[in-house]
Design a protein around this motif. Structure first.
Motif, PDB file in Angstrom:
ATOM      1  N   ASP A  18       4.817   2.253 -11.223  1.00 36.10           N
ATOM      2  CA  ASP A  18       5.967   2.506 -10.348  1.00 36.10           C
ATOM      3  C   ASP A  18       6.482   1.247  -9.670  1.00 36.10           C
ATOM      4  O   ASP A  18       7.399   1.314  -8.850  1.00 36.10           O
ATOM      5  CB  ASP A  18       5.626   3.561  -9.288  1.00 36.10           C
ATOM      6  N   PHE A  19       5.897   0.084  -9.999  1.00 35.81           N
ATOM      7  CA  PHE A  19       6.311  -1.216  -9.471  1.00 35.81           C
ATOM      8  C   PHE A  19       6.092  -1.340  -7.959  1.00 35.81           C
ATOM      9  O   PHE A  19       6.630  -2.243  -7.329  1.00 35.81           O
ATOM     10  CB  PHE A  19       7.795  -1.504  -9.801  1.00 35.81           C
ATOM     11  N   GLY A  20       5.298  -0.426  -7.386  1.00 31.32           N
ATOM     12  CA  GLY A  20       5.071  -0.419  -5.943  1.00 31.32           C
ATOM     13  C   GLY A  20       3.694  -0.934  -5.581  1.00 31.32           C
ATOM     14  O   GLY A  20       2.804  -1.095  -6.430  1.00 31.32           O
ATOM     15  N   LEU A  21       3.490  -1.181  -4.287  1.00 34.41           N
ATOM     16  CA  LEU A  21       2.209  -1.695  -3.793  1.00 34.41           C
ATOM     17  C   LEU A  21       1.030  -0.860  -4.280  1.00 34.41           C
ATOM     18  O   LEU A  21       1.081   0.370  -4.270  1.00 34.41           O
ATOM     19  CB  LEU A  21       2.193  -1.689  -2.266  1.00 34.41           C
ATOM     20  N   ASP A  22      -0.026  -1.540  -4.685  1.00 33.96           N
ATOM     21  CA  ASP A  22      -1.272  -0.908  -5.085  1.00 33.96           C
ATOM     22  C   ASP A  22      -2.155  -0.787  -3.843  1.00 33.96           C
ATOM     23  O   ASP A  22      -2.541  -1.791  -3.234  1.00 33.96           O
ATOM     24  CB  ASP A  22      -1.958  -1.768  -6.147  1.00 33.96           C
ATOM     25  N   ALA A  23      -2.469   0.440  -3.445  1.00 34.50           N
ATOM     26  CA  ALA A  23      -3.239   0.667  -2.223  1.00 34.50           C
ATOM     27  C   ALA A  23      -4.598  -0.027  -2.271  1.00 34.50           C
ATOM     28  O   ALA A  23      -5.111  -0.496  -1.239  1.00 34.50           O
ATOM     29  CB  ALA A  23      -3.418   2.160  -1.980  1.00 34.50           C
ATOM     30  N   LYS A  24      -5.214  -0.097  -3.443  1.00 37.27           N
ATOM     31  CA  LYS A  24      -6.513  -0.770  -3.551  1.00 37.27           C
ATOM     32  C   LYS A  24      -6.388  -2.239  -3.184  1.00 37.27           C
ATOM     33  O   LYS A  24      -7.246  -2.801  -2.487  1.00 37.27           O
ATOM     34  CB  LYS A  24      -7.072  -0.615  -4.962  1.00 37.27           C
ATOM     35  N   SER A  25      -5.298  -2.866  -3.622  1.00 35.88           N
ATOM     36  CA  SER A  25      -5.066  -4.267  -3.294  1.00 35.88           C
ATOM     37  C   SER A  25      -4.750  -4.424  -1.812  1.00 35.88           C
ATOM     38  O   SER A  25      -5.208  -5.367  -1.157  1.00 35.88           O
ATOM     39  CB  SER A  25      -3.918  -4.824  -4.138  1.00 35.88           C
ATOM     40  N   VAL A  26      -3.979  -3.484  -1.262  1.00 33.95           N
ATOM     41  CA  VAL A  26      -3.671  -3.515   0.166  1.00 33.95           C
ATOM     42  C   VAL A  26      -4.959  -3.446   0.980  1.00 33.95           C
ATOM     43  O   VAL A  26      -5.145  -4.196   1.947  1.00 33.95           O
ATOM     44  CB  VAL A  26      -2.741  -2.346   0.556  1.00 33.95           C
ATOM     45  N   ASN A  27      -5.846  -2.572   0.585  1.00 34.49           N
ATOM     46  CA  ASN A  27      -7.103  -2.391   1.313  1.00 34.49           C
ATOM     47  C   ASN A  27      -7.925  -3.673   1.324  1.00 34.49           C
ATOM     48  O   ASN A  27      -8.490  -4.057   2.351  1.00 34.49           O
ATOM     49  CB  ASN A  27      -7.899  -1.254   0.681  1.00 34.49           C
ATOM     50  N   VAL A  28      -7.969  -4.350   0.176  1.00 35.71           N
ATOM     51  CA  VAL A  28      -8.746  -5.588   0.067  1.00 35.71           C
ATOM     52  C   VAL A  28      -8.106  -6.715   0.864  1.00 35.71           C
ATOM     53  O   VAL A  28      -8.806  -7.531   1.481  1.00 35.71           O
ATOM     54  CB  VAL A  28      -8.880  -5.991  -1.418  1.00 35.71           C
ATOM     55  N   ARG A  29      -6.772  -6.770   0.889  1.00 34.86           N
ATOM     56  CA  ARG A  29      -6.073  -7.890   1.522  1.00 34.86           C
ATOM     57  C   ARG A  29      -5.914  -7.722   3.039  1.00 34.86           C
ATOM     58  O   ARG A  29      -5.524  -8.666   3.728  1.00 34.86           O
ATOM     59  CB  ARG A  29      -4.697  -8.075   0.870  1.00 34.86           C
ATOM     60  N   THR A  30      -6.168  -6.546   3.564  1.00 32.68           N
ATOM     61  CA  THR A  30      -6.034  -6.327   5.001  1.00 32.68           C
ATOM     62  C   THR A  30      -7.079  -7.141   5.765  1.00 32.68           C
ATOM     63  O   THR A  30      -8.252  -7.157   5.407  1.00 32.68           O
ATOM     64  CB  THR A  30      -6.195  -4.829   5.333  1.00 32.68           C
ATOM     65  N   THR A  31      -6.625  -7.825   6.820  1.00 26.88           N
ATOM     66  CA  THR A  31      -7.519  -8.652   7.632  1.00 26.88           C
ATOM     67  C   THR A  31      -7.440  -8.213   9.099  1.00 26.88           C
ATOM     68  O   THR A  31      -6.669  -7.317   9.448  1.00 26.88           O
ATOM     69  CB  THR A  31      -7.122 -10.143   7.533  1.00 26.88           C
ATOM     70  N   ALA A  32      -8.196  -8.885   9.943  1.00 31.31           N
ATOM     71  CA  ALA A  32      -8.176  -8.565  11.375  1.00 31.31           C
ATOM     72  C   ALA A  32      -6.811  -8.854  11.994  1.00 31.31           C
ATOM     73  O   ALA A  32      -6.456  -8.296  13.039  1.00 31.31           O
ATOM     74  CB  ALA A  32      -9.252  -9.367  12.092  1.00 31.31           C
ATOM     75  N   HIS A  52      10.036   0.427  -2.029  1.00 31.39           N
ATOM     76  CA  HIS A  52      10.352   1.501  -2.979  1.00 31.39           C
ATOM     77  C   HIS A  52      11.379   0.963  -3.973  1.00 31.39           C
ATOM     78  O   HIS A  52      12.595   1.046  -3.753  1.00 31.39           O
ATOM     79  CB  HIS A  52      10.903   2.714  -2.239  1.00 31.39           C
ATOM     80  N   LEU A  53      10.885   0.424  -5.071  1.00 30.14           N
ATOM     81  CA  LEU A  53      11.739  -0.354  -5.964  1.00 30.14           C
ATOM     82  C   LEU A  53      12.422   0.510  -7.024  1.00 30.14           C
ATOM     83  O   LEU A  53      11.816   1.457  -7.551  1.00 30.14           O
ATOM     84  CB  LEU A  53      10.898  -1.439  -6.644  1.00 30.14           C
ATOM     85  N   TYR A  54      13.667   0.180  -7.300  1.00 29.27           N
ATOM     86  CA  TYR A  54      14.473   0.773  -8.375  1.00 29.27           C
ATOM     87  C   TYR A  54      14.850   2.229  -8.132  1.00 29.27           C
ATOM     88  O   TYR A  54      15.463   2.860  -8.982  1.00 29.27           O
ATOM     89  CB  TYR A  54      13.785   0.656  -9.731  1.00 29.27           C
ATOM     90  N   GLY A  55      14.472   2.801  -6.986  1.00 34.34           N
ATOM     91  CA  GLY A  55      14.844   4.178  -6.696  1.00 34.34           C
ATOM     92  C   GLY A  55      13.693   5.156  -6.677  1.00 34.34           C
ATOM     93  O   GLY A  55      13.905   6.360  -6.525  1.00 34.34           O
ATOM     94  N   GLN A  56      12.457   4.663  -6.827  1.00 32.18           N
ATOM     95  CA  GLN A  56      11.292   5.548  -6.803  1.00 32.18           C
ATOM     96  C   GLN A  56      10.305   5.099  -5.722  1.00 32.18           C
ATOM     97  O   GLN A  56      10.082   3.909  -5.518  1.00 32.18           O
ATOM     98  CB  GLN A  56      10.580   5.580  -8.148  1.00 32.18           C
TER      99      GLN A  56
END
Length: 373
Positions: A112-126, A135-139
């Motif tokens: 869906d060309f959108g953020l991957d929650a797994k990557s978000v979880n790993v990259r989150t810091t203090a 929400h890219l391209y309409g989805q």
């Protein structure tokens, strides 16, 4: 090398047509003498809040402003960190940097060309204070797990919904899960030429946004914060209001054209076609394919143009790869292999409401010809 276009008509990537009802609305504003923010903007805000199924829609002068104001209203600033996608238009990144915050990029999902929650979880810091899914391209992106991360960690969710007017996730409109930011630029599904809207169900946040956009005034000459002039004009609102009535029909045509393209292109080896994900509604701002691994995108786009079809590349590089951002210490870059691959292979084909079945045949034929050459 790109080939010269045909001498006959070329199918454009987008078409904007404004009818007599828009002309009448604009004339109404001009004749009223109230051309700045006024009753037409108020009507537009009410109509868009209904479309997005939210309590508040705050109109501003463009989509980038919507993002900036939303971040300011959430109190983001120097020392804070915002997670977003590297596969986006520069406005997303520019808005974050304008607040003084830093940016950290997560990878995306190819589906869906959108953020991957797994990557978000790993990259989150203090230091992380907000997540900005695009929400890219309409989805919609896969919002469920991202909302959960934000709730669990106390992060602001600011949705970049510039291309997704009316898209839904799990039966709820995008822009209603957190603070939504929409664009009404000339080529968007709904347009006011330039314009933006911020959506929210938070009464206090909405009140702060209305003050911020109006030079920090709660009432005339009652300054309560240092604000800005982010106001939309009644002329802009007059252009877009009539389009809201026609939007369901426009979406129906966009969906039909997307289905028609998929039917015509689904037998091409290696060509990855877009699809509406389960539990979501796609509003088809763009129909974006991924070319086969061995295809040359420049030659492909040139071949399409030679066959009378205009294509778009949104976006040819990851946003942080441009020189101004490489010098900015606030731009934190880590590997995003899926986004890198997508930016190398993506091409958008015409899917606008004014196509005909013959146009769809021409587009499909041009794609097949380009990939065989």
């Amino acid at each position: 090398m790109p080939r010269p276009p045909r001498t006959d008509a070329v199918i454009p990537i987008s078409v904007v047509r404004l009818d007599r009802r828009v002309e009448e609305r604009v004339l109404q504003v001009i004749r009223s003498g109230v051309i700045a923010q006024g009753p037409m903007v108020a009507e537009f805000e009410e109509r868009f809040s209904e479309l997005a199924d939210v309590s508040h829609a705050i109109a501003v002068n463009n989509g980038t402003t919507a993002l900036v104001a939303a971040m300011q209203a959430h109190g983001l600033g120097p020392g804070d960190e915002v997670i977003t996608s590297p596969f986006t238009f520069a406005a997303t990144l520019n808005a974050i940097l304008e607040t003084g915050a830093s940016v950290r990029f997560s990878d995306i999902r190819v589906e869906d060309f959108g953020l991957d929650a797994k990557s978000v979880n790993v990259r989150t810091t203090a230091a992380t204070r907000a997540v900005v899914p695009v929400h890219l391209y309409g989805q919609s992106v896969d919002l469920g797990p991202i909302v959960q991360i934000c709730n669990d960690r106390g992060l602001a969710l600011i949705e970049d919904a510039a291309q997704a007017h009316g898209a839904t996730y799990g039966g709820k409109s995008v822009g209603s899960f957190g603070t939504g930011c929409f664009s009404f630029y000339a080529t968007k599904n709904l347009t006011s030429g330039e314009g933006g809207v911020i959506t929210t169900n938070d009464d206090e946040l909405a009140a702060r946004l209305r003050i911020l956009r109006n030079q920090g005034m709660r009432a005339r000459y009652e300054y309560v914060v240092a604000g800005h002039n982010y106001r939309m004009t009644d002329l802009q609102a007059a252009v877009v209001i009539p389009q809201i009535d026609e939007y369901p029909g426009q979406l129906s045509r966009r969906r039909a054209h997307a289905a028609g393209l998929t039917e015509r292109l689904d037998d091409i080896p290696g060509l990855v076609l877009p699809k509406e994900m389960p539990g979501r509604t796609h509003v088809w701002h763009q129909y974006t394919v991924l070319l086969p691994e061995n295809a040359d995108r420049e030659d492909f786009v040139g071949s399409l143009l030679g066959s009378g079809v205009t294509a778009g590349v949104y976006y040819p590089r990851l946003v942080h790869e441009y020189e101004p951002y490489q010098r900015d210490a606030r731009v934190v870059v880590e590997p995003t292999p899926v986004a890198s691959d997508v930016s190398r292979r993506c091409v958008s084909l015409p899917v606008h409401p004014y196509l005909t079945d013959d146009d769809l045949d021409v587009i499909a034929g041009a794609v097949k010809k380009a990939l065989k050459s």
